[in-house]
Design an enzyme around this catalytic site. Structure first.
Site, PDB file in Angstrom:
ATOM      1  N   SER A  34      33.776  42.858  50.593  1.00 16.00           N
ATOM      2  CA  SER A  34      34.994  42.400  51.126  1.00 16.00           C
ATOM      3  C   SER A  34      36.139  43.799  50.896  1.00 16.00           C
ATOM      4  CB  SER A  34      35.590  41.266  50.555  1.00 16.00           C
ATOM      5  OG  SER A  34      34.683  40.107  50.776  1.00 16.00           O
ATOM      6  N   GLU A  55      37.316  41.192  35.693  1.00 13.50           N
ATOM      7  CA  GLU A  55      38.523  42.423  36.092  1.00 13.50           C
ATOM      8  C   GLU A  55      38.758  42.996  35.013  1.00 13.50           C
ATOM      9  OE1 GLU A  55      38.430  39.200  37.396  1.00 13.50           O
ATOM     10  OE2 GLU A  55      37.713  39.204  39.454  1.00 13.50           O
ATOM     11  N   ASP A 114      41.729  31.282  53.060  1.00 19.24           N
ATOM     12  CA  ASP A 114      41.282  30.774  51.530  1.00 19.24           C
ATOM     13  C   ASP A 114      42.452  30.196  50.692  1.00 19.24           C
ATOM     14  OD1 ASP A 114      38.848  31.682  51.455  1.00 19.24           O
ATOM     15  OD2 ASP A 114      39.337  33.720  50.926  1.00 19.24           O
ATOM     16  N   ARG A 164      43.522  41.945  54.360  1.00 20.72           N
ATOM     17  CA  ARG A 164      42.177  41.686  54.919  1.00 20.72           C
ATOM     18  C   ARG A 164      42.076  41.531  56.444  1.00 20.72           C
ATOM     19  NH1 ARG A 164      40.961  36.640  57.210  1.00 20.72           N
ATOM     20  NH2 ARG A 164      38.769  36.294  57.190  1.00 20.72           N
TER      21      ARG A 164
END
Lengths: 310, 274
Positions: A34, A55, A114, A164
Site C-alpha cells: 500500500s 512499528e 476504512d 491514499r
C-alpha cells in the site's frame, strides 16, 4: 486533468533514489503493498526490511541504521507510522538528531472506507511538536517526488505525509523545504492550504472570484519550519486568512498559521479542518463534504470573512 | 591460566574503582539511580576493559564494537567506565545531572563522547542495537554490538518485537545482557509483573541463551567467548545480579533504585569499597 496518488510518486522516487544512493534503506511494517515501498523492495531486496506489524521496533531499527551511516526511509500508514510509535520517534530519533525519513501514506480522511481507526487526523500536530523534526505535506505527486529528493539533502529527521487517493496533479512548481508557493495572487482573501486541500482551495478560489472576490492561494507544503514571511504578508495584504487541511483543526496547519498571526500580525482567520471529531467510513469526496472541508466550505468561509461574520 | 587470572584481577580492581566513582558522583548530583548502576558494574567494566574493541581517543572509529545501554538510568556506571577508559576527564563526573553538563541524567549521544545511543526511555535500546547489527551485516563489517537490558525493562512490548526480529534477521553479531537484579522501582519484578520463565522466553524467540552470575568476571568472559562462536542467531546472557551490589545497606533494597546517598551514607559506602 491528470490524477496520481502521492504514494505512487513516493514509490517511484524511492526506486530512483535507490539507484543513485547506496546508503538508502527502506523499512516497512507489513504495509509495503500500500505504501508502494514494495517497488523499492523488488529492485533492491537487500536494502528493504519488513518488520511485520511492529512499528515501534521498526522505528528503533531506523535509529540504529542511521547511527551506522544509512539513510533509512520508514513507512507505514500515517496512524501507525507517527502516533503509535510517537515516543520512539521522539526519543530514539528526534532527541538524538538522527537522519531518519519517516514517510507515511493513507493520511487524513480521504483514506475513505476504512473509517476512523485508519484516518490519521492528529499526526501533523504530534510531529510538529517534536524538536528537530521537519514536517512536509506535499500537495500532489510532483511535489511528493521533489520533497522525497529534498529530504535526503537535509540532515535530520523529516516527516512526509502522503495520501491514499489519487490527487489532481497541479502545474509544475519549485520546491524548497520551508518555502511556501504562491499559486495565485489576490488581494481580498488568502487561502493557505496543504496536501489534498490545495486543490480544494484552488476550486474555492474560482467560485469566489466569480463573485468578484480576489483570492491569494498558497501551498504551504512545509508545516515546520513554517514560512512566516508569507503568512505575515497575507495578514497584511488581504482582509483575512483561511487555512485548509485534511487534519484536525487542533495542532496542524491552522494552528501553525494562527501562532504566527497571533504573535506577529493579528488578522482574521478561519480554520478549515476536522472539527475535533473522529472520521467515519465513506467515499473520500463524501467525507470532505460531510466534515465540511470541501471547496464549498472554503467558499463559505471566504464569504464569512468578508461579511465579518466570524 | 595466569593470564586470565591477571585479567580478572585487573577488572576486579577497576570494578571497585567504578563503584567508588558511581557513589561519589551520585552523592554530589543528589539524584540518580544507584541500585541498578551497581548491579551492572562487572558486566559493563568487563566489556570496556577486556571484551570490546574501541578507541577512546577516536570515539567515532568506524570499526569499533558498539555498546548500547538500553537501561539508560544506569549511566553512572557507563560514565565511570568512559572516564577510566579515557573518553573524557574525571572532573566531569562532578557535574553529573547539572545544568550544561556533558553528563545528562540519561545518556545523550550528542553531549557525551563515547555514548552510542541516546536512551532512558526503557524498551527502545534493543531495537536500536538490532538496527546497528543489521547495518553491520549489510556492510559486511566485523564489529560486535553489545546491549544491556534491565529486568523491569523487558516488560515493554517493544523489547519482544525486537527479540522476534533479531532472530528473523539472524543477528549473530548481537550479544545482549540482561541485568537480572530482581527489583524494579515498585518492588520485586516477580510481584510487579512477572517476567519468568525467562530463559525459555528468549529461547522460544530464537535466541541462544546462557545464564550466569553477573558479578563473576570469569563467567562473563567465557559466556561472551561462547556466544561469539554461535552462528545465525542472536545471543542473550541472563546475568543474575544483586541490586546495589557492593554496598551492604543498598543490596537488594528497591528503595535504592532512584534515591542517592547523603554525604554520610556515601562515606559509609566508600568505606566498604576499599
Amino acid at each position: 486533468m491528470e490524477f496520481e496518488a502521492t504514494r505512487d510518486a513516493y514509490g517511484k522516487a524511492l526506486v530512483e533514489l535507490g539507484r543513485i544512493n547506496p546508503n538508502i534503506v527502506v523499512l516497512d511494517a507489513d504495509t509495503s503493498q500500500s505504501t508502494r515501498t514494495n517497488w523499492f523492495a523488488k529492485e533492491f531486496p537487500d536494502r528493504f526490511f519488513n518488520f511485520g506489524v511492529a512499528e515501534a521496533n521498526m522505528t528503533g531499527y531506523a535509529a540504529g541504521f542511521s547511527l551506522c551511516g544509512k539513510i533509512p526511509f520508514v513507512s507505514s500508514f500515517a496512524v501507525f507510522g507517527s502516533i503509535r510509535n510517537f515516543e520512539v520517534i521522539r526519543t530514539s530519533i528526534c532527541w538524538a538528531y538522527l537522519n531518519v525519513k519517516i514517510v507515511v501514506t493513507h493520511a487524513g480522511i480521504s483514506v475513505g472506507e476504512d473509517g476512523a481507526s485508519h484516518q490519521s487526523i492528529e499526526d501533523i500536530s504530534a510531529m510538529r511538536s517534536l524538536p528537530n523534526m521537519t514536517v512536509i505535506v506535499p500537495a500532489d505527486s510532483r511535489e511528493t517526488k521533489k520533497a522525497v529528493f529534498a529530504c535526503i539533502e537535509h540532515n535530520g529527521p523529516v516527516y512526509i505525509r502522503l495520501g491514499r487517493a489519487k490527487f489532481p496533479v497541479l502545474p509544475e512548481a519549485s520546491f524548497k523545504i520551508g518555502k511556501a508557493n504562491v499559486l495565485k495572487e489576490g488581494k481580498d482573501i488568502s487561502i493557505i492550504a496543504c496536501g489534498l486541500m490545495v486543490f480544494e482551495a484552488l476550486k474555492a478560489s474560482e467560485f469566489l472570484e466569480k463573485q468578484g472576490i480576489s483570492c491569494m492561494v498558497i501551498n504551504m507544503s512545509t508545516i515546520k519550519p513554517i514560512d512566516e514571511e508569507i503568512i505575515i504578508s497575507c495578514a497584511k495584504e488581504t482582509k483575512g486568512i483561511i487555512t485548509c487541511e485534511e487534519h484536525s483543526i487542533i495542532g496542524g496547519l491552522g494552528s501553525a498559521v494562527s501562532e504566527v498571526i497571533a504573535e506577529k500580525c493579528p488578522a482574521k482567520i478561519k480554520r478549515i479542518g476536522i472539527k475535533d471529531v473522529f472520521g467515519t467510513s465513506g467515499k473520500p469526496d463524501e467525507l470532505l463534504r460531510k466534515f465540511e472541508i470541501d471547496s464549498n466550505s472554503i467558499y463559505n468561509a471566504g464569504l464569512e470573512i468578508l461579511n465579518d461574520r466570524l | 591460566m595466569v593470564e586470565i587470572d591477571d585479567i580478572i584481577l585487573k577488572i576486579t580492581l577497576i570494578s571497585k574503582k567504578i563503584r567508588r566513582l558511581v557513589i561519589k558522583m551520585l552523592s554530589i548530583a543528589g539524584s540518580g539511580h544507584p541500585g541498578g548502576s551497581l548491579s551492572c558494574v562487572e558486566i559493563v567494566t568487563t566489556l570496556y576493559f577486556h571484551i570490546m574493541r574501541h578507541r577512546p581517543l577516536e570515539p567515532d572509529w568506524d570499526d569499533r564494537d558498539r555498546f548500547v545501554l538500553s537501561k539508560g538510568h544506569s549511566c553512572p556506571t557507563l560514565y565511570a567506565n568512559l572516564v577510566l577508559s579515557g573518553y573524557f576527564p574525571e572532573e566531569e563526573l562532578k557535574r553529573l545531572r547539572m545544568l550544561d553538563s556533558i553528563l545528562q541524567g540519561h545518556p545523550d549521544r550528542l553531549m557525551t563522547p563515547g555514548i552510542e545511543v541516546s536512551t532512558g526511555s526503557l524498551g527502545q535500546g534493543l531495537s536500536c542495537a538490532c538496527g546497528m547489527a543489521l547495518a553491520g551485516k549489510i556492510d559486511k563489517k566485523d564489529f560486535w554490538v553489545y546491549v544491556l537490558l534491565g529486568d523491569g525493562e523487558i516488560q515493554e512490548g517493544q523489547v519482544w518485537e525486537a527479540a522476534m526480529s533479531a532472530s528473523h534477521y539472524k543477528l549473530d553479531n548481537l550479544i545482549a545482557f540482561l541485568d537480572y537484579n530482581k527489583f524494579q522501582i515498585d518492588g520485586k519484578v516477580c510481584d510487579v509483573m512477572n517476567i519468568e520463565p525467562l530463559k525459555e522466553k528468549w529461547a522460544s524467540f530464537g535466541w541462544y541463551v546462557q545464564e550466569i552470575d553477573g558479578h563473576n568476571i570469569a563467567e562473563i568472559i567465557s559466556a561472551v567467548d561462547c556466544a561469539k562462536k554461535i552462528k545465525e542467531m542472536p545471543k542473550m546472557i541472563i546475568c543474575h545480579t544483586i541490586k546495589g551490589k557492593g554496598v551492604s545497606f543498598m543490596e537488594n533494597k528497591p528503595e535504592w533504585h532512584g534515591v542517592t546517598p547523603t554525604k554520610e551514607e556515601a562515606e559509609r559506602a566508600l568505606s566498604e569499597l576499599v
